[in-house]
Design a protein around this motif. Structure first.
Motif, PDB file in Angstrom:
ATOM      1  N   LEU A   9      19.563   7.862   0.615  1.00  0.00           N
ATOM      2  CA  LEU A   9      20.851   8.542   0.527  1.00  0.00           C
ATOM      3  C   LEU A   9      20.785   9.786  -0.325  1.00  0.00           C
ATOM      4  O   LEU A   9      21.741  10.527  -0.424  1.00  0.00           O
ATOM      5  CB  LEU A   9      21.902   7.582  -0.052  1.00  0.00           C
ATOM      6  CG  LEU A   9      22.307   6.423   0.869  1.00  0.00           C
ATOM      7  CD1 LEU A   9      23.322   5.553   0.167  1.00  0.00           C
ATOM      8  CD2 LEU A   9      22.841   6.944   2.168  1.00  0.00           C
ATOM      9  N   VAL A  10      19.669  10.035  -0.960  1.00  0.00           N
ATOM     10  CA  VAL A  10      19.518  11.209  -1.811  1.00  0.00           C
ATOM     11  C   VAL A  10      18.573  12.171  -1.131  1.00  0.00           C
ATOM     12  O   VAL A  10      17.422  11.857  -0.934  1.00  0.00           O
ATOM     13  CB  VAL A  10      18.961  10.839  -3.185  1.00  0.00           C
ATOM     14  CG1 VAL A  10      18.886  12.075  -4.071  1.00  0.00           C
ATOM     15  CG2 VAL A  10      19.851   9.801  -3.821  1.00  0.00           C
ATOM     16  N   CYS A  11      19.065  13.317  -0.740  1.00  0.00           N
ATOM     17  CA  CYS A  11      18.240  14.252   0.016  1.00  0.00           C
ATOM     18  C   CYS A  11      18.310  15.627  -0.605  1.00  0.00           C
ATOM     19  O   CYS A  11      18.388  16.636   0.078  1.00  0.00           O
ATOM     20  CB  CYS A  11      18.691  14.285   1.466  1.00  0.00           C
ATOM     21  SG  CYS A  11      18.624  12.651   2.218  1.00  0.00           S
ATOM     22  N   ALA A  12      18.341  15.689  -1.933  1.00  0.00           N
ATOM     23  CA  ALA A  12      18.361  16.977  -2.613  1.00  0.00           C
ATOM     24  C   ALA A  12      16.983  17.595  -2.549  1.00  0.00           C
ATOM     25  O   ALA A  12      15.993  16.909  -2.386  1.00  0.00           O
ATOM     26  CB  ALA A  12      18.769  16.794  -4.076  1.00  0.00           C
ATOM     27  N   SER A  13      16.893  18.909  -2.703  1.00  0.00           N
ATOM     28  CA  SER A  13      15.613  19.609  -2.634  1.00  0.00           C
ATOM     29  C   SER A  13      14.838  19.451  -3.926  1.00  0.00           C
ATOM     30  O   SER A  13      15.380  19.091  -4.966  1.00  0.00           O
ATOM     31  CB  SER A  13      15.838  21.095  -2.380  1.00  0.00           C
ATOM     32  OG  SER A  13      16.408  21.671  -3.520  1.00  0.00           O
ATOM     33  N   LEU A  14      13.517  19.753  -3.834  1.00  0.00           N
ATOM     34  CA  LEU A  14      12.651  19.787  -4.998  1.00  0.00           C
ATOM     35  C   LEU A  14      12.255  21.239  -5.186  1.00  0.00           C
ATOM     36  O   LEU A  14      11.489  21.784  -4.407  1.00  0.00           O
ATOM     37  CB  LEU A  14      11.399  18.922  -4.739  1.00  0.00           C
ATOM     38  CG  LEU A  14      11.699  17.489  -4.253  1.00  0.00           C
ATOM     39  CD1 LEU A  14      10.398  16.805  -3.873  1.00  0.00           C
ATOM     40  CD2 LEU A  14      12.409  16.715  -5.335  1.00  0.00           C
ATOM     41  N   THR A 178      19.022  27.455  10.727  1.00  0.00           N
ATOM     42  CA  THR A 178      17.874  27.003   9.957  1.00  0.00           C
ATOM     43  C   THR A 178      18.191  25.686   9.252  1.00  0.00           C
ATOM     44  O   THR A 178      19.295  25.488   8.745  1.00  0.00           O
ATOM     45  CB  THR A 178      17.500  28.061   8.908  1.00  0.00           C
ATOM     46  OG1 THR A 178      17.137  29.269   9.589  1.00  0.00           O
ATOM     47  CG2 THR A 178      16.323  27.612   8.058  1.00  0.00           C
ATOM     48  N   ILE A 179      17.199  24.799   9.224  1.00  0.00           N
ATOM     49  CA  ILE A 179      17.334  23.542   8.494  1.00  0.00           C
ATOM     50  C   ILE A 179      16.204  23.422   7.474  1.00  0.00           C
ATOM     51  O   ILE A 179      15.271  24.209   7.467  1.00  0.00           O
ATOM     52  CB  ILE A 179      17.275  22.320   9.438  1.00  0.00           C
ATOM     53  CG1 ILE A 179      15.893  22.237  10.108  1.00  0.00           C
ATOM     54  CG2 ILE A 179      18.397  22.348  10.450  1.00  0.00           C
ATOM     55  CD1 ILE A 179      15.578  20.906  10.733  1.00  0.00           C
ATOM     56  N   ARG A 180      16.307  22.406   6.620  1.00  0.00           N
ATOM     57  CA  ARG A 180      15.218  22.026   5.721  1.00  0.00           C
ATOM     58  C   ARG A 180      15.069  20.516   5.846  1.00  0.00           C
ATOM     59  O   ARG A 180      15.957  19.758   5.462  1.00  0.00           O
ATOM     60  CB  ARG A 180      15.540  22.427   4.277  1.00  0.00           C
ATOM     61  CG  ARG A 180      14.421  22.088   3.284  1.00  0.00           C
ATOM     62  CD  ARG A 180      14.772  22.566   1.896  1.00  0.00           C
ATOM     63  NE  ARG A 180      16.006  21.971   1.390  1.00  0.00           N
ATOM     64  CZ  ARG A 180      16.606  22.344   0.263  1.00  0.00           C
ATOM     65  NH1 ARG A 180      16.108  23.317  -0.462  1.00  0.00           N
ATOM     66  NH2 ARG A 180      17.714  21.752  -0.129  1.00  0.00           N
ATOM     67  N   SER A 181      13.952  20.078   6.409  1.00  0.00           N
ATOM     68  CA  SER A 181      13.744  18.645   6.622  1.00  0.00           C
ATOM     69  C   SER A 181      12.948  18.045   5.467  1.00  0.00           C
ATOM     70  O   SER A 181      12.759  18.675   4.421  1.00  0.00           O
ATOM     71  CB  SER A 181      13.034  18.417   7.963  1.00  0.00           C
ATOM     72  OG  SER A 181      11.738  18.998   7.952  1.00  0.00           O
ATOM     73  N   GLY A 182      12.469  16.817   5.642  1.00  0.00           N
ATOM     74  CA  GLY A 182      11.838  16.075   4.560  1.00  0.00           C
ATOM     75  C   GLY A 182      10.550  16.686   4.035  1.00  0.00           C
ATOM     76  O   GLY A 182       9.754  17.265   4.780  1.00  0.00           O
ATOM     77  N   ALA A 183      10.345  16.545   2.743  1.00  0.00           N
ATOM     78  CA  ALA A 183       9.130  17.010   2.081  1.00  0.00           C
ATOM     79  C   ALA A 183       7.968  16.072   2.421  1.00  0.00           C
ATOM     80  O   ALA A 183       8.179  14.988   2.972  1.00  0.00           O
ATOM     81  CB  ALA A 183       9.350  17.045   0.567  1.00  0.00           C
ATOM     82  N   PRO A 184       6.733  16.455   2.097  1.00  0.00           N
ATOM     83  CA  PRO A 184       5.596  15.557   2.319  1.00  0.00           C
ATOM     84  C   PRO A 184       5.843  14.191   1.679  1.00  0.00           C
ATOM     85  O   PRO A 184       6.351  14.099   0.568  1.00  0.00           O
ATOM     86  CB  PRO A 184       4.439  16.295   1.634  1.00  0.00           C
ATOM     87  CG  PRO A 184       4.820  17.744   1.743  1.00  0.00           C
ATOM     88  CD  PRO A 184       6.312  17.779   1.579  1.00  0.00           C
ATOM     89  N   PRO A 234       9.884  22.305  -1.314  1.00  0.00           N
ATOM     90  CA  PRO A 234       9.088  21.760  -0.209  1.00  0.00           C
ATOM     91  C   PRO A 234       9.897  20.979   0.814  1.00  0.00           C
ATOM     92  O   PRO A 234       9.417  20.694   1.896  1.00  0.00           O
ATOM     93  CB  PRO A 234       8.104  20.837  -0.923  1.00  0.00           C
ATOM     94  CG  PRO A 234       8.847  20.385  -2.145  1.00  0.00           C
ATOM     95  CD  PRO A 234       9.652  21.571  -2.575  1.00  0.00           C
ATOM     96  N   GLY A 235      11.130  20.591   0.502  1.00  0.00           N
ATOM     97  CA  GLY A 235      11.936  19.876   1.473  1.00  0.00           C
ATOM     98  C   GLY A 235      12.864  18.861   0.844  1.00  0.00           C
ATOM     99  O   GLY A 235      12.961  18.742  -0.374  1.00  0.00           O
ATOM    100  N   SER A 236      13.542  18.109   1.701  1.00  0.00           N
ATOM    101  CA  SER A 236      14.510  17.097   1.267  1.00  0.00           C
ATOM    102  C   SER A 236      13.804  15.759   1.046  1.00  0.00           C
ATOM    103  O   SER A 236      12.585  15.647   1.165  1.00  0.00           O
ATOM    104  CB  SER A 236      15.589  16.950   2.335  1.00  0.00           C
ATOM    105  OG  SER A 236      15.058  16.289   3.472  1.00  0.00           O
TER     106      SER A 236
END
Length: 269
Positions: A9-14, A178-184, A234-236
């Motif tokens: 539930l937490v999808c903030a960026s790094l 544009t989107i930002r999907s999940g980080a590695p 790097p992503g969410s």
């Protein structure tokens, strides 16, 4: 690596911000995207969309030697070949030789200024490359046919190009953004889903992070807005991040039960 429902539930960026440097050094060899840092210092890289609605530039990633110290003076025209040089040359109808020239730099700077990319030095970095992909997709985002053509509203999430649009009956009803999907290690899961929960002012229950205009589609992964620059970090944590403006707009297009189709793989993941 397993993730708990609450963590999803937490999808903030790094955020990743590097130290500034001052000199502009020419280079004939293309720069590697992994070696780049934000082109403006920390104090300039403020949220792209503040609660008062003020719009701020998208921060380009550049070689350390080309960071603009304070973002106050006019930056010199970059003589460095960026990792997205060829793609940008092709879109701008320049000679596609993959090498920076004064003419290329001036054309790229104009493109960056038109699309709020800073510093507008003409360096074809990942943010400029992402904007080129977005502009190329505007005419026909599903040209490759990856997103299924259905009678139902379908949010098409293209991880390869980091784009999202909505289509129905073969017609695009929400233009690509544009989107930002999940980080590695936290990649957004692919597949076909349905929106099962919508919450306009959602707060994550683990990190107490704001997830405005959240539309959940798979075990805690959601489409939602972010206040920071969509191109930062790097992503969410697995969610599909959108700018606040785009999240607000797509909130009015999608409804509970609509399809979210995700495919591809984020570059570098």
């Amino acid at each position: 690596m397993k993730r708990t429902f609450s963590a999803l539930l937490v999808c903030a960026s790094l955020l990743v911000v590097g130290p500034p440097a001052v000199a502009v050094a020419p280079s004939s060899a293309p720069s590697e995207a992994s070696d780049l840092v934000p082109g403006l210092p920390r104090e300039s890289a403020r949220p792209a969309a503040s609660p008062d609605g003020a719009q701020r530039p998208h921060i380009e990633y550049v070689p350390r030697s080309e960071v603009v110290p304070h973002g106050l003076r006019a930056a010199a025209c970059s003589r460095t070949t960026g990792p997205y040089q060829r793609q940008t040359e092709r879109y701008l109808r320049r000679d596609v030789d993959g090498r920076q020239s004064q003419g290329d730099c001036r054309a790229i700077r104009r493109f960056q200024q038109a699309h709020r990319i800073a510093p507008a030095t003409g360096f074809a970095g990942p943010v400029t490359g992402a904007m080129v992909r977005l502009m190329r997709a505007k005419k026909d985002p599903n040209r490759a046919g990856h997103c299924p053509d259905r009678a139902e509203r379908t949010a098409c999430v293209d991880l390869n190009r980091q784009l999202m649009w909505v289509q129905q009956n073969g017609r695009v009803i929400f233009d690509p953004v544009t989107i930002r999907s999940g980080a590695p290690t936290m990649e957004t899961r692919t597949g076909m889903y349905r929106i099962y929960l919508r919450h306009r002012r959602h707060i994550s229950n683990l990190y107490h992070t704001a997830m405005p205009y959240a539309q959940f589609f798979d075990r805690g992964e959601a489409l939602h807005g972010v206040y920071e620059d969509i191109f930062s970090g790097p992503g969410s944590h697995g969610c599909v991040n959108l700018t606040m403006t785009d999240a607000r707009r797509v909130w009015d297009v999608l409804k509970k039960g609509d399809i979210v189709y995700v495919w591809g793989r984020k570059p570098g993941v």
